[in-house]
Write a protein that holds these residues in place. Sequence first.
Motif, PDB file in Angstrom:
ATOM      1  N   ALA A 467       3.503   0.032   5.211  1.00  0.00           N
ATOM      2  CA  ALA A 467       4.595  -0.838   5.667  1.00  0.00           C
ATOM      3  C   ALA A 467       4.769  -2.043   4.745  1.00  0.00           C
ATOM      4  O   ALA A 467       5.881  -2.449   4.420  1.00  0.00           O
ATOM      5  CB  ALA A 467       4.309  -1.308   7.100  1.00  0.00           C
ATOM      6  N   GLU A 468       3.624  -2.610   4.297  1.00  0.00           N
ATOM      7  CA  GLU A 468       3.672  -3.771   3.400  1.00  0.00           C
ATOM      8  C   GLU A 468       4.352  -3.415   2.086  1.00  0.00           C
ATOM      9  O   GLU A 468       5.163  -4.166   1.550  1.00  0.00           O
ATOM     10  CB  GLU A 468       2.238  -4.249   3.143  1.00  0.00           C
ATOM     11  CG  GLU A 468       2.161  -5.533   2.333  1.00  0.00           C
ATOM     12  CD  GLU A 468       0.720  -5.957   2.098  1.00  0.00           C
ATOM     13  OE1 GLU A 468       0.447  -6.493   1.015  1.00  0.00           O
ATOM     14  OE2 GLU A 468      -0.128  -5.714   2.981  1.00  0.00           O
ATOM     15  N   GLN A 473      10.481  -5.001  -3.011  1.00  0.00           N
ATOM     16  CA  GLN A 473      11.772  -4.550  -3.528  1.00  0.00           C
ATOM     17  C   GLN A 473      11.702  -4.361  -5.040  1.00  0.00           C
ATOM     18  O   GLN A 473      10.966  -5.048  -5.739  1.00  0.00           O
ATOM     19  CB  GLN A 473      12.858  -5.586  -3.207  1.00  0.00           C
ATOM     20  CG  GLN A 473      13.159  -5.735  -1.717  1.00  0.00           C
ATOM     21  CD  GLN A 473      13.959  -4.573  -1.169  1.00  0.00           C
ATOM     22  OE1 GLN A 473      15.037  -4.288  -1.646  1.00  0.00           O
ATOM     23  NE2 GLN A 473      13.415  -3.911  -0.166  1.00  0.00           N
ATOM     24  N   LYS A 474      12.459  -3.421  -5.533  1.00  0.00           N
ATOM     25  CA  LYS A 474      12.625  -3.228  -6.973  1.00  0.00           C
ATOM     26  C   LYS A 474      14.049  -2.748  -7.213  1.00  0.00           C
ATOM     27  O   LYS A 474      14.745  -2.323  -6.276  1.00  0.00           O
ATOM     28  CB  LYS A 474      11.618  -2.213  -7.501  1.00  0.00           C
ATOM     29  CG  LYS A 474      11.927  -0.771  -7.111  1.00  0.00           C
ATOM     30  CD  LYS A 474      11.174   0.191  -7.985  1.00  0.00           C
ATOM     31  CE  LYS A 474      11.577   1.631  -7.931  1.00  0.00           C
ATOM     32  NZ  LYS A 474      12.178   2.247  -6.823  1.00  0.00           N
ATOM     33  N   ASN A 475      14.487  -2.786  -8.451  1.00  0.00           N
ATOM     34  CA  ASN A 475      15.803  -2.241  -8.773  1.00  0.00           C
ATOM     35  C   ASN A 475      15.704  -0.723  -8.844  1.00  0.00           C
ATOM     36  O   ASN A 475      14.879  -0.197  -9.594  1.00  0.00           O
ATOM     37  CB  ASN A 475      16.303  -2.789 -10.118  1.00  0.00           C
ATOM     38  CG  ASN A 475      16.632  -4.256 -10.042  1.00  0.00           C
ATOM     39  OD1 ASN A 475      17.128  -4.729  -9.022  1.00  0.00           O
ATOM     40  ND2 ASN A 475      16.347  -4.990 -11.105  1.00  0.00           N
ATOM     41  N   GLU A 511      14.654   6.376  -7.205  1.00  0.00           N
ATOM     42  CA  GLU A 511      16.045   5.962  -6.969  1.00  0.00           C
ATOM     43  C   GLU A 511      16.193   5.083  -5.731  1.00  0.00           C
ATOM     44  O   GLU A 511      17.298   4.683  -5.380  1.00  0.00           O
ATOM     45  CB  GLU A 511      16.933   7.200  -6.850  1.00  0.00           C
ATOM     46  CG  GLU A 511      17.095   7.948  -8.171  1.00  0.00           C
ATOM     47  CD  GLU A 511      17.723   9.330  -8.017  1.00  0.00           C
ATOM     48  OE1 GLU A 511      18.210   9.625  -6.904  1.00  0.00           O
ATOM     49  OE2 GLU A 511      17.721  10.101  -8.996  1.00  0.00           O
ATOM     50  N   SER A 512      15.072   4.783  -5.050  1.00  0.00           N
ATOM     51  CA  SER A 512      15.132   3.917  -3.866  1.00  0.00           C
ATOM     52  C   SER A 512      14.774   2.485  -4.264  1.00  0.00           C
ATOM     53  O   SER A 512      14.300   2.220  -5.370  1.00  0.00           O
ATOM     54  CB  SER A 512      14.157   4.412  -2.792  1.00  0.00           C
ATOM     55  OG  SER A 512      12.833   4.057  -3.133  1.00  0.00           O
ATOM     56  N   ASN A 642       4.164  -4.395  -7.701  1.00  0.00           N
ATOM     57  CA  ASN A 642       5.629  -4.341  -7.665  1.00  0.00           C
ATOM     58  C   ASN A 642       6.225  -3.309  -8.623  1.00  0.00           C
ATOM     59  O   ASN A 642       7.380  -3.430  -9.014  1.00  0.00           O
ATOM     60  CB  ASN A 642       6.213  -5.730  -7.987  1.00  0.00           C
ATOM     61  CG  ASN A 642       5.912  -6.725  -6.895  1.00  0.00           C
ATOM     62  OD1 ASN A 642       6.224  -6.483  -5.733  1.00  0.00           O
ATOM     63  ND2 ASN A 642       5.275  -7.827  -7.259  1.00  0.00           N
ATOM     64  N   ILE A 643       5.437  -2.320  -9.014  1.00  0.00           N
ATOM     65  CA  ILE A 643       5.977  -1.272  -9.888  1.00  0.00           C
ATOM     66  C   ILE A 643       5.822   0.080  -9.202  1.00  0.00           C
ATOM     67  O   ILE A 643       5.114   0.216  -8.199  1.00  0.00           O
ATOM     68  CB  ILE A 643       5.260  -1.258 -11.257  1.00  0.00           C
ATOM     69  CG1 ILE A 643       3.764  -0.958 -11.067  1.00  0.00           C
ATOM     70  CG2 ILE A 643       5.488  -2.538 -12.024  1.00  0.00           C
ATOM     71  CD1 ILE A 643       3.063  -0.608 -12.360  1.00  0.00           C
ATOM     72  N   ASP A 644       6.486   1.073  -9.771  1.00  0.00           N
ATOM     73  CA  ASP A 644       6.350   2.436  -9.247  1.00  0.00           C
ATOM     74  C   ASP A 644       5.041   3.039  -9.739  1.00  0.00           C
ATOM     75  O   ASP A 644       4.680   2.890 -10.914  1.00  0.00           O
ATOM     76  CB  ASP A 644       7.529   3.297  -9.724  1.00  0.00           C
ATOM     77  CG  ASP A 644       8.835   2.875  -9.067  1.00  0.00           C
ATOM     78  OD1 ASP A 644       8.942   3.031  -7.842  1.00  0.00           O
ATOM     79  OD2 ASP A 644       9.717   2.373  -9.778  1.00  0.00           O
ATOM     80  N   VAL A 645       4.331   3.717  -8.822  1.00  0.00           N
ATOM     81  CA  VAL A 645       3.036   4.300  -9.162  1.00  0.00           C
ATOM     82  C   VAL A 645       3.017   5.762  -8.729  1.00  0.00           C
ATOM     83  O   VAL A 645       3.339   6.096  -7.588  1.00  0.00           O
ATOM     84  CB  VAL A 645       1.871   3.552  -8.472  1.00  0.00           C
ATOM     85  CG1 VAL A 645       0.538   4.214  -8.822  1.00  0.00           C
ATOM     86  CG2 VAL A 645       1.862   2.089  -8.884  1.00  0.00           C
TER      87      VAL A 645
END
Length: 1002
Positions: A467-468, A473-475, A511-512, A642-645
Amino acid sequence: MIASLLNSLLQDQNFIRSVSSKKFQGLVSGAKAAVLSALSIKHKKIFIVTQSTEESNWLKQEIALFNDKVGIDILPAPDAMPGESSVSPEIIGQRLSILNKLSKPDQNITIAPLRAILYKTTEKIDRKLSLRKNSRLNSEKFIAELILFGYKRLPVVGERGEFSVKGGIIDVFPTNAESPIRIELFGDDIESLRSFDPVSQRSKAPIDEALILQNDEKREKCLFQILPKDILVVLDEEPMLKAATERFEKDSDLFSEAKHDICSFSEIRSQIDSYEKINFTSFLEPGFEPVFSAPGTFADKLDDILKLKKKVIVVTQHAARLPETPSIIGQLRGGFEFNDHIVLTDRELFNIEPRKPKIHSKKNEGVGEDIRSEFKNGDYIVHEDYGVGIYRGLQKIEEGEFALIEFAEGDKLYVPSNLMGRVEKYVSEDNYKPKLSRMGGNSWKVLKAKVKRSVKDLTRELLSLYAERRKAQKNPYPRDDIWQKELEDSFPYEETDDQLRSIADVKRDLESEAPMDRLLCGDVGYGKTEVALRAIVKVASSGKQVAVLVPTTILAEQHFHFFKDRLASFPFRIASLSRFRSKQEQKEIVEKLKAGEVDIVVGTHRLLSKDIVFKDLGLLVIDEEHRFGVSAKEKLKKIKKNIDVLSMTATPIPRTLYFSLSGARDLSLIQTPPADRSPVRTYVVNFNHSLVREAILRELDRGGQIFFVHNYIETIDNLALILKQLIPELRVAVAHGQMLEAKLEKTMEEFLNREHDVLLCTSIIESGLDIPNVNTIIIDRADRLGLAQLYQLRGRVGRSPVRAYAYFLYHQEEASTQTALARLKAIQEFTSLGSGYKLALRDLEIRGSGNLLGAQQHGHMLAVGFDLYCELLEEAVKEVKGIKEPTPRQVIIDIREDAYIPQDYVEDEQQRVALYRRLNLLSGNKEVDDLKDEMRDRFGKIPIQLTKLFKILYLKVRAQQAGIRSIKGDGIAQVQFSDGRVKKFRLSSQDKIKEIGEALNI
C-alpha cells in the motif's frame, strides 16, 4: 516484386540451361533461396540436403519469402546420436509423416539436415490406422494394434505414443499429430472423434477423421533408396556435406545411393564468369559499406543504383525506418544481384546481421499437475484438523470411498471423499521427516494457531509495504514505440503464453503512475531475461537509464554480451561494471553514468558502491536478489524507493504459493518451456575414462561444446591433462574463481567464441550462464553437491533445439553416503522440462520460499508442511483484507450419502484422489458445472453415485455463499454459521440434500 524476380529467372536462358545441367555456382546469401524457389515451380518435388538444422530453418524461411504457395517441411534428425536406439515419439511421428507425404502426388519441398539422412529408415510406412466418425471400430482389436504399433497403455495420456482406455472412451496421442484424440464409442460405432488438450485433458474440437502412424521407425534402408524416383535432389555445399559424412561412415559415399536427378550448390563469395552457370554477385566484397553507414540519404544511394537501370527489391525487418520506400517485410541473410535485379536486405542497408528464423512453439505436452494426485501409499500428509499422518490409500466402505490416514500410536482416520479438501501432502526439504501427530490432545491446534498468527503478521507487513509503495508516484512510460516493435520482431522464438502474460504485466506496471515492484519467477532457461529486456528497452527508449544487478561477475558478462547482441541495431549505450573491468575502465563508466552517457549498465554489487551516481535512473532489474548480502539489501531498499524495480528468480516458486501471495505483492510466473526445448537426458554413473571420452566425442561430432565441472581447484589442472591424454586433439580451457580477473575473462570470451571444446571449471557456471552451443555437461563427484546446485548446473545445457546430455559422475571407491546417492537418483528421475517445480517437492520449494519470506516462515513451513502453510497464507491475506466469506476448504458438509466416484468409472486411484481434491476446492456453481462437464468429457456418462456427490457440492457452494461453516448429521442436521450461530433440525425425507437446502433457504 519478388514474383518478378522469379519470373525473370524462369525467362532467362542461362538459368534454363543451368537447370538442365544441374550446375549452380556463385550462389550467395538469399540467391540460394531464389534459385530453389524457381526450381520448385519447375519440379513437383524437391529434396534438399543441408549441413545443419539451422541452415534448414533458414532455407525454409527464405524460400517461403519467394514462394509462399509451396509446402515446405524439414525432416528432423532423430534426437539420438548414431548407435542409440531411443528416439522420441514426436521425432518418429514427424519423420514418418514427412516420408509418408513424399509418396503423395502433392507438390512440396523437403529440407533435410545431414544428420537426418544418416539414419536408415522404414522401407514402407504400411502400419497406419485411419479413423472416421460414424465408422465401426472393434475396441479390443484396436487396442491390440496400438500395442503392436509401439504405443504405451497408461492411465492418462500426456505425450505422443501413449493411449488409455476408460470404458467406452479411448484416448490416443498419435506420434504424427499435434494433439491427442478422444474416441467415444457406442458399442462398436465411433460416436464421436475429438482432439483434446493433454495438459487439461479437456476436449477442444470435433474432428471427422484421424490418421495414426506407428511409434517406431525401423532402420531398414538408406533414405535415398525410398525417395520417389521423380524427385529432384539438391545437395547444398556438396564438398562439405561429403566431408561431414565421412566422419560418421568411413570410406562410404552416402550420396551414391541416390538414383535421382541431383544438382548441387557450391557457395563461392565472388562472381564466377562461366558459361551455362548462374552467376550471382554478392555485395559482401572487401570494402563494402552499408547504405546507411556513409554520408548521404537512402534516396541518394538508391538513385545511384537506379542509374544502372536495375530493378531494386528491398527486403527488411525495419520497414518503419523506410517510410517512403516500398519494401517486403521479411529477412534474407544478404542481398544479391542478378541480371537486371538487385535485392537489398538489412545487411546492406543497416549492417544488421539477420536473426535466426523464429521457431514456432510446440503444443503443450504432459499432463497438468491437477490431473493425477501426488499422494502415494506411505506418503506423509497433513489433515488440517488432526495434523501429520501417513496416507494409506483409498478404502471402499458401504457408504462410499474414504481416504485412510494413520497417525501416531496406530490411530486411524477415515476421511470421506467430500472432505478430501482438508488433506494436503506434507512437503518439506529433502530428507526431513516430520513427527506423526496424535489424534487426541491440543498440541496440533496450538501449533497451527501459532503459525497462523505469524502468517497474519507477515501478511499485514506485506500489504502495508504494498500500500505504501502504491502511494508513491512516478511519470508513466508511454505505450510501445518503434524500438519495442523492432525488439519483439527480432526475438528468434515464439513467445510462450506465460512469457506474453509476464511481458504484459511488466508493461502495465511501467505505464502506470505507481512504481513497479514485481517479482518474476521462472525455471532455468524459461525466458525471464527476454521479459526483462522488453522492459529495459521501453525505459531506455524514453531517455531513462537502466541498471541490471546480478550476483556474479560471470553472469554480469553473460548479460552484457546478451544485451549487446540483442540490441546491436538499437541506439543504446551499454556498459558492464564488474571486477572484469580495470580500475581505469570502471572510473570512465562511473563518470559516464553520472553524465547520462550510458543508457544500460550491467553489474555486480559494484553498482551499489558509494561512487555510483545515475543521472536519471528509471529501472532497476535485480537477478536472484536473495543471493545478495544484508548490507547490499539495505542499499537496495534506498535505491528502490521511487523507481521501477523488476526482480527475477530461478528458484522455483510453486503455483500454490504464487496464488497465496498474489494478493499481497506483484508476481509473474513462467512455467512453460520455450519452443523446441527437450528434456535433458540425465545419467548417474560411476566415473570411468571410456565413458568420459565417449560423451565428449559424441558432442564434438555434432559441433558442440562441453562443460566439465570439477569443484576442486587443487586437482583441476591434473584432470585437464587426463582429458588431453584421452583425446589428444581436444582443446581444454580451465576456469575457476581464484584466477586473475583478466585471465578468467579472456578464457570465458574464448570459450564463447568457440576457441575451446571443453570448459573445465568449478561451479562458477552455476547461475545464469547461457551458451546455446554447449549441450553436454559432465559433473565430477556430483554426489558431493546439493540437489539445488545440481539442478542449477544441469540447467546450463538444453537451452537450444539440440538434445542435451548431463552426466553425474561419482567415484565408487570413495565413500558416498546413501543420502548423496539418493539425491543423484532423484535428479535423474526428474528429467522432464520444468522439473524444477517437481524437484522442489524434495528440496527447492521450501528453500526458495524461505528466501522469499524469511527464516521464521521457513520454520513454520517445516512445522505444518508446505501446502497447508500456503492455505493458511491465503486465508490470512483474505482476513487482513476484510474478506469474510469462508474458503471452500473451510466449509464442511458431512452427511451420510452414497456419494463417491465409482472405481469402474475412474480406474486409476491417483486420478480419483486428484478429482476428489479438486471437487472439494470448488467455490462457485460455474466451477462445479465445468468439472462435471470435464468428467463427462473424459470418462463418459456420469454414474448415479457421482451425481449425488455433485449435488453435495452444489449445496456446499450455496452454504459458503450464505456464510455457513458446516452442515453435519444424519437423522438430525446441525448447521454452524460463520458468526457463531448454530441451527438444528430433523431430517425426515430420503432426499436429505434437497431437504437441507429448503430448510436453510439456500
